[in-house]
Each structure stands twice: as structure tokens, then as C-alpha cells.
Design an enzyme around this catalytic site. Structure first.
Site, PDB file in Angstrom:
ATOM      1  N   CYS A 176       0.830  -1.214   0.000  1.00 23.30           N
ATOM      2  CA  CYS A 176       0.000   0.000   0.000  1.00 23.30           C
ATOM      3  C   CYS A 176       0.861   1.259   0.000  1.00 23.30           C
ATOM      4  O   CYS A 176       1.630   1.502   0.934  1.00 23.30           O
ATOM      5  CB  CYS A 176      -0.905  -0.048   1.231  1.00 23.30           C
ATOM      6  SG  CYS A 176      -1.702   1.504   1.650  1.00 23.30           S
ATOM      7  N   CYS A 198       0.205   3.662   2.924  1.00 25.49           N
ATOM      8  CA  CYS A 198       0.729   3.032   4.149  1.00 25.49           C
ATOM      9  C   CYS A 198       2.228   3.258   4.251  1.00 25.49           C
ATOM     10  O   CYS A 198       2.751   3.550   5.334  1.00 25.49           O
ATOM     11  CB  CYS A 198       0.445   1.526   4.148  1.00 25.49           C
ATOM     12  SG  CYS A 198      -1.306   1.093   4.095  1.00 25.49           S
TER      13      CYS A 198
END
Length: 156
Positions: A78, A81
């Protein structure tokens, strides 16, 4: 012929010694990196013992920690993230002893992610010592995270 063997043996010996020194240096650097990391990666069992045991008590939130916490539900692939990960590390160091910052890899802990209805990542769970936790989805800036820590977790 003896000289060639001697040179070859010395070359192999020097190469091996240098390779060992480099491996030791890499190991030391990895240990230093691990020591610097202040966020704590949790699996389901650790989550149940450190944060909340929702299996034993599914009707009431009972935080098990000794200080407020943030739980970062993330995945290694991600992009957002990855963007907030170093910020969370900085904040964990900055607020060391005041809050915990935990990380849950949703790819590894799918059952845990499902239990918290994680549909998008990153999802951050802010857990104050008293009261209900608050969840936010999406990446936040360092300033936004600091504001949330102060207002939600530390009541400043």
C-alpha cells in the site's frame, strides 16, 4: 606452482575474511535499525493480549493497554501506508512512554482485519485510556496525527 597455490589460498582467505566482516557490519546495521523502530508489529494473539480481547468480550470494549495507543492497519504493498510508516516511527519515538503505536499487517492478519471491518488501508484506530476508540481511514499528515494524539489520546 607452489606460489600460485599460495596466492590462490591467500586470495580465498582474504575474500572470506572480508565477506565475514561485511556480514557482521550488515548485521550490526540491521540491529541498530531494529532498535530505532518504536512501532510494534502485532499478530492476532498479541493484539488479543495487549489491546482488546474481543473474542472473550464481544459486547463491550475493554482496552487492555497501560497507555493510549494507535493501531495502524496496513499492507506492505500500500502506497499511502508506506508514506505514513516513517511518520508513525517518528511519532512513536517522540511520544515514547506516553503512547503505544502498533501495526497490524492486514495481509498476514486477515481475521483481525475482518473483525474490525477494515475495508481500506491505511486505517488507524485511536485508543484512549478511557472511552471509545476512534477510527480513521486514509493517510494523515504528521500534523493531523499529532493533533489527534493530543486531542483524542492525551486530552490536551
Amino acid at each position: 606452482m607452489k606460489k600460485i597455490r599460495s596466492v590462490a589460498l591467500w586470495s580465498i582467505l582474504l575474500f572470506t575474511v572480508n565477506a565475514c566482516k561485511q556480514a557482521d557490519k550488515n548485521s550490526e546495521e540491521n540491529n541498530k535499525t531494529e532498535e530505532k523502530m518504536k512501532t510494534v508489529h502485532l499478530n492476532k494473539a498479541e493484539f488479543l493480549s495487549k489491546v482488546v480481547n474481543y473474542e472473550e468480550n464481544s459486547t463491550e470494549w475493554k482496552y487492555l493497554g497501560d497507555r493510549p495507543a494507535i493501531v495502524d492497519f496496513y499492507a506492505s504493498w500500500c502506497g499511502p501506508c508506506k508514506m505514513i510508516a516513517p511518520v508513525l516511527e517518528e511519532l512513536a519515538a517522540q511520544y515514547e512512554g506516553k503512547i503505544h503505536i502498533y501495526k497490524i499487517d492486514t495481509e498476514q492478519e486477515q481475521e483481525l482485519a475482518a473483525a474490525f471491518n477494515i475495508r481500506s488501508i491505511p486505517t488507524l484506530l485511536f485508543i484512549p485510556m478511557q472511552g471509545s476508540p476512534q477510527m480513521t481511514r486514509g493517510a494523515m499528515s504528521k500534523t493531523q496525527l499529532e493533533d489527534a494524539i493530543k486531542s483524542v489520546l492525551l486530552n490536551h
